[in-house]
Design a protein around this motif. Structure first.
Motif, PDB file in Angstrom:
ATOM      1  N   GLY A  27      -0.139  -6.940  -1.381  1.00 28.87           N
ATOM      2  CA  GLY A  27      -1.266  -6.785  -0.888  1.00 28.87           C
ATOM      3  C   GLY A  27      -1.285  -5.066  -0.076  1.00 28.87           C
ATOM      4  N   TRP A  28      -0.036  -4.245  -0.328  1.00 28.50           N
ATOM      5  CA  TRP A  28      -0.176  -2.742   0.874  1.00 28.50           C
ATOM      6  C   TRP A  28      -1.317  -1.679   0.180  1.00 28.50           C
ATOM      7  N   ASP A  29      -2.205  -2.100  -1.030  1.00 30.22           N
ATOM      8  CA  ASP A  29      -3.181  -1.221  -0.548  1.00 30.22           C
ATOM      9  C   ASP A  29      -4.320  -2.602  -0.924  1.00 30.22           C
ATOM     10  N   PRO A  30      -5.311  -2.399   0.434  1.00 25.90           N
ATOM     11  CA  PRO A  30      -6.340  -2.924   0.831  1.00 25.90           C
ATOM     12  C   PRO A  30      -7.702  -2.860  -0.053  1.00 25.90           C
ATOM     13  N   GLN A  31      -7.568  -1.762  -0.978  1.00 35.96           N
ATOM     14  CA  GLN A  31      -8.590  -0.755  -1.269  1.00 35.96           C
ATOM     15  C   GLN A  31      -8.349  -1.721  -2.680  1.00 35.96           C
ATOM     16  N   TRP A  32      -7.741  -2.301  -3.078  1.00 34.40           N
ATOM     17  CA  TRP A  32      -7.159  -2.359  -4.737  1.00 34.40           C
ATOM     18  C   TRP A  32      -8.445  -3.290  -5.265  1.00 34.40           C
ATOM     19  N   HIS A  33      -9.318  -3.321  -6.212  1.00 32.39           N
ATOM     20  CA  HIS A  33     -10.021  -3.472  -7.076  1.00 32.39           C
ATOM     21  C   HIS A  33     -11.215  -4.360  -5.773  1.00 32.39           C
ATOM     22  N   GLN A  34     -11.808  -4.108  -4.567  1.00 31.92           N
ATOM     23  CA  GLN A  34     -12.755  -4.285  -3.554  1.00 31.92           C
ATOM     24  C   GLN A  34     -13.439  -3.181  -4.108  1.00 31.92           C
ATOM     25  N   PRO A  35     -14.349  -3.195  -3.379  1.00 31.65           N
ATOM     26  CA  PRO A  35     -15.803  -2.131  -2.969  1.00 31.65           C
ATOM     27  C   PRO A  35     -15.270  -0.672  -1.799  1.00 31.65           C
ATOM     28  N   THR A  36     -14.237  -0.825  -1.602  1.00 30.83           N
ATOM     29  CA  THR A  36     -14.130   0.006  -0.496  1.00 30.83           C
ATOM     30  C   THR A  36     -13.130   1.177  -1.334  1.00 30.83           C
ATOM     31  N   ASP A  37     -12.982   0.954  -2.858  1.00 30.44           N
ATOM     32  CA  ASP A  37     -12.227   1.683  -3.604  1.00 30.44           C
ATOM     33  C   ASP A  37     -13.660   2.869  -3.481  1.00 30.44           C
ATOM     34  N   LEU A  38     -13.398   3.940  -2.945  1.00 33.03           N
ATOM     35  CA  LEU A  38     -14.641   5.054  -3.134  1.00 33.03           C
ATOM     36  C   LEU A  38     -13.769   6.535  -2.398  1.00 33.03           C
ATOM     37  N   PHE A  39     -14.412   7.545  -3.270  1.00 32.81           N
ATOM     38  CA  PHE A  39     -13.526   8.363  -2.884  1.00 32.81           C
ATOM     39  C   PHE A  39     -13.988   8.853  -1.295  1.00 32.81           C
ATOM     40  N   LYS A  40     -14.698   8.345  -0.581  1.00 25.59           N
ATOM     41  CA  LYS A  40     -15.034   9.043   0.451  1.00 25.59           C
ATOM     42  C   LYS A  40     -13.789   8.070   1.473  1.00 25.59           C
ATOM     43  N   THR A  41     -12.963   6.833   1.050  1.00 27.42           N
ATOM     44  CA  THR A  41     -12.106   6.707   2.297  1.00 27.42           C
ATOM     45  C   THR A  41     -10.603   6.725   2.500  1.00 27.42           C
ATOM     46  N   TYR A  42      -9.965   7.687   1.675  1.00 25.23           N
ATOM     47  CA  TYR A  42      -9.362   8.352   1.420  1.00 25.23           C
ATOM     48  C   TYR A  42      -9.279   9.529   2.075  1.00 25.23           C
ATOM     49  N   SER A  43      -8.216  10.134   2.404  1.00 23.37           N
ATOM     50  CA  SER A  43      -7.859  11.087   3.302  1.00 23.37           C
ATOM     51  C   SER A  43      -7.108  12.272   2.160  1.00 23.37           C
ATOM     52  N   ASP A  44      -7.367  13.544   2.959  1.00 24.03           N
ATOM     53  CA  ASP A  44      -6.385  14.749   2.487  1.00 24.03           C
ATOM     54  C   ASP A  44      -4.696  14.414   2.050  1.00 24.03           C
ATOM     55  N   ASP A  45      -4.477  14.473   2.721  1.00 30.59           N
ATOM     56  CA  ASP A  45      -2.636  13.098   3.487  1.00 30.59           C
ATOM     57  C   ASP A  45      -2.978  11.741   2.174  1.00 30.59           C
ATOM     58  N   ASP A  46      -3.902  11.271   1.956  1.00 27.04           N
ATOM     59  CA  ASP A  46      -3.780  10.324   0.544  1.00 27.04           C
ATOM     60  C   ASP A  46      -3.753  11.148  -0.967  1.00 27.04           C
ATOM     61  N   PHE A  47      -4.513  11.996  -0.922  1.00 28.78           N
ATOM     62  CA  PHE A  47      -5.016  12.806  -2.071  1.00 28.78           C
ATOM     63  C   PHE A  47      -3.525  13.271  -2.460  1.00 28.78           C
ATOM     64  N   ARG A  48      -3.079  14.334  -1.498  1.00 32.10           N
ATOM     65  CA  ARG A  48      -1.703  15.286  -1.310  1.00 32.10           C
ATOM     66  C   ARG A  48      -0.887  14.295  -2.174  1.00 32.10           C
ATOM     67  N   LEU A  49      -0.907  12.673  -1.918  1.00 35.75           N
ATOM     68  CA  LEU A  49       0.239  12.184  -2.791  1.00 35.75           C
ATOM     69  C   LEU A  49      -0.164  12.279  -4.558  1.00 35.75           C
ATOM     70  N   GLY A  50      -1.199  11.686  -4.540  1.00 35.31           N
ATOM     71  CA  GLY A  50      -2.012  11.764  -6.027  1.00 35.31           C
ATOM     72  C   GLY A  50      -1.046  13.553  -6.694  1.00 35.31           C
ATOM     73  N   LEU A  51      -1.739  14.506  -5.940  1.00 35.60           N
ATOM     74  CA  LEU A  51      -1.039  15.839  -6.450  1.00 35.60           C
ATOM     75  C   LEU A  51       0.537  16.366  -6.415  1.00 35.60           C
ATOM     76  N   ASN A  52       0.999  15.231  -5.390  1.00 30.23           N
ATOM     77  CA  ASN A  52       2.810  15.290  -5.674  1.00 30.23           C
ATOM     78  C   ASN A  52       3.028  14.347  -6.888  1.00 30.23           C
ATOM     79  N   ALA A  53       2.430  13.353  -6.998  1.00 29.66           N
ATOM     80  CA  ALA A  53       2.896  12.799  -8.666  1.00 29.66           C
ATOM     81  C   ALA A  53       2.897  13.615  -9.949  1.00 29.66           C
ATOM     82  N   ALA A  54       1.296  14.204  -9.369  1.00 28.11           N
ATOM     83  CA  ALA A  54       1.193  15.276 -10.180  1.00 28.11           C
ATOM     84  C   ALA A  54       2.330  16.346 -10.215  1.00 28.11           C
TER      85      ALA A  54
END
Ligand SMILES: [Zn+2]
Length: 413
Positions: A369-396
């Protein structure tokens, strides 16, 4: 062989590929002292950009949850293909397969319910051989449309899946000296849960698309090929990646037509799957709530499956990503784990080196349950901050650096 010894050896081999003289390397970390000046891969990684990554996630969310077997899913496949073409990753191609959903599961028996309850008491076994720790929150798939308060999005997500033909799209960077061998870089483009599937798996799909963009630049040449593929039907049980294995496994490494120098299915050297790349806010607190912000210790989790036939090769591939992360990722470190599970690299794990890359470990962390948006209506673009998006960028950055090393990427000016 111990994990740490393997890691040391891979560091050595990566450093050996760099152009820096040995004398410039410090013995502690074997890293070239002046790598920014001489390392072309650093320049390739620098072509990744947070705003472009975010824009690609945003583009994917216009198709709502992109549930397989719907018009919005097919429109998303078309859109992804158009983007790949615009990057110069051509020609694109599609895998076509048939999907018939299994009959709905009968309701749980009293005994099964009791067993499920018992999993939430004491130390729990998670999927993939993992062990859950700390506060474990229930997880599941939202199937209630009324939990989506955005009426436009609710309407977009309303048409249900229809059984039948499915497609998934890919494009390939062809290697100059070994076009007959390739790495597969993948994510899944379908989602569920009445949200926008921004993180699961818009974040992994956007990562793969951004790597396709960078590697398709005419001034980058690779010795070996790279296939960028966006699976469909992950959420129904990895059906899109299974269809690929069924259709393509036997074609590997065959020149077709003979003498053409063309290899429709280069031999698989490794599979790197990306699935949920952005949200690492830590463990649920004792009261079940979550931190509102990305934890400072957020990391990129690279997993292989220790119970697979290619565990040794997969582990080596995982350390190649960890070492690339040390070298090229700007903000967040990588951690390697041995319990890869529940994603599209799984159908490959007994055939070739296979790893997954995620925001958290799938079994012990997302499963708890570490990701409360997982398969939920809250998995929206606006839910995430730049610090979240930056983790995706670091994985890239992590995967790009590793793939560039592994395929012998060079800048040709
Ligand atoms: Zn996923």
């Amino acid at each position: 062989m111990s994990i740490s010894l393997t890691r040391f050896m891979v560091i050595g081999s990566l450093a050996g590929l760099s152009a820096a003289p040995l004398a410039a390397q410090t013995p502690q970390n074997a890293r070239p002292a002046s790598d920014s000046a001489v390392d072309p891969i650093k320049e390739m990684v620098a072509r990744l950009d947070l705003e472009q990554y975010k824009a690609t996630v945003k583009g994917l969310t216009q198709f709502g949850d992109r549930r397989q077997g719907t018009a919005r899913n097919r429109a998303a496949v078309d859109w992804i293909e158009a983007q790949l073409k615009s990057y110069g990753c051509t020609p694109t191609a599609r895998i076509t397969y048939d999907f018939q959903p299994p009959p709905p599961r009968p309701p749980m028996t009293a005994e099964q319910r009791e067993r499920a309850r018992a999993r939430f008491a004491g130390n729990r076994q998670g999927p993939g051989g993992s062990r859950m720790r700390g506060k474990v929150m229930p997880t599941g798939v939202n199937t209630d449309s009324m939990r989506q308060p955005d009426l436009k999005l609710r309407a977009l997500n309303t048409p249900q899946s229809v059984a039948g033909e499915r497609q998934e799209v890919y494009c390939t960077k062809v290697g100059t000296t070994h076009p007959e061998e390739m790495y597969i870089v993948s994510g899944h483009m379908d989602g569920i849960g009445w949200g926008e599937a921004a993180n699961d798996d818009g974040s992994g799909t956007a990562l793969v698309m951004q790597l396709a963009r960078v590697f398709s630049s005419p001034d980058i040449k690779t010795d070996r090929s790279i296939r960028f593929i966006l699976w469909n039907n992950e959420e129904t049980g990895l059906n899109g990646s299974r269809a690929y294995v069924e259709q393509r496994e036997a074609l590997q490494g065959k020149e077709d037509p003979a003498g053409s120098g063309k290899y429709p299915e280069p031999k698989w050297l490794g599979v790197i799957q990306h699935d949920m790349m952005m949200f690492d806010h830590g463990m649920p607190k004792a009261d079940g709530t979550m931190s509102k912000v990305q934890r400072p210790e957020a990391d990129v989790n690279v997993e292989f499956q220790s119970n697979s036939k290619f565990a040794a090769e997969s582990q080596k591939l995982a350390w190649a990503l960890a070492n690339s992360n040390d070298k090229y990722a700007t903000d967040y470190p990588a951690q390697v784990g041995q319990h890869m599970t529940n994603t599209d690299s799984q159908p490959f794990q007994d055939l070739v080196a296979s790893i997954s890359v995620r925001e958290n470990e799938r079994g012990a962390q997302i499963g708890a349950g570490w990701d409360p948006q997982w398969h939920q209506p809250t998995d929206l673009f606006k839910t995430y901050s730049d610090d979240d998006f930056r983790l995706g960028l670091n994985a890239a950055q992590t995967t790009l650096g590793a793939i560039a090393h592994l395929t012998g990427a060079k800048l040709v000016k």
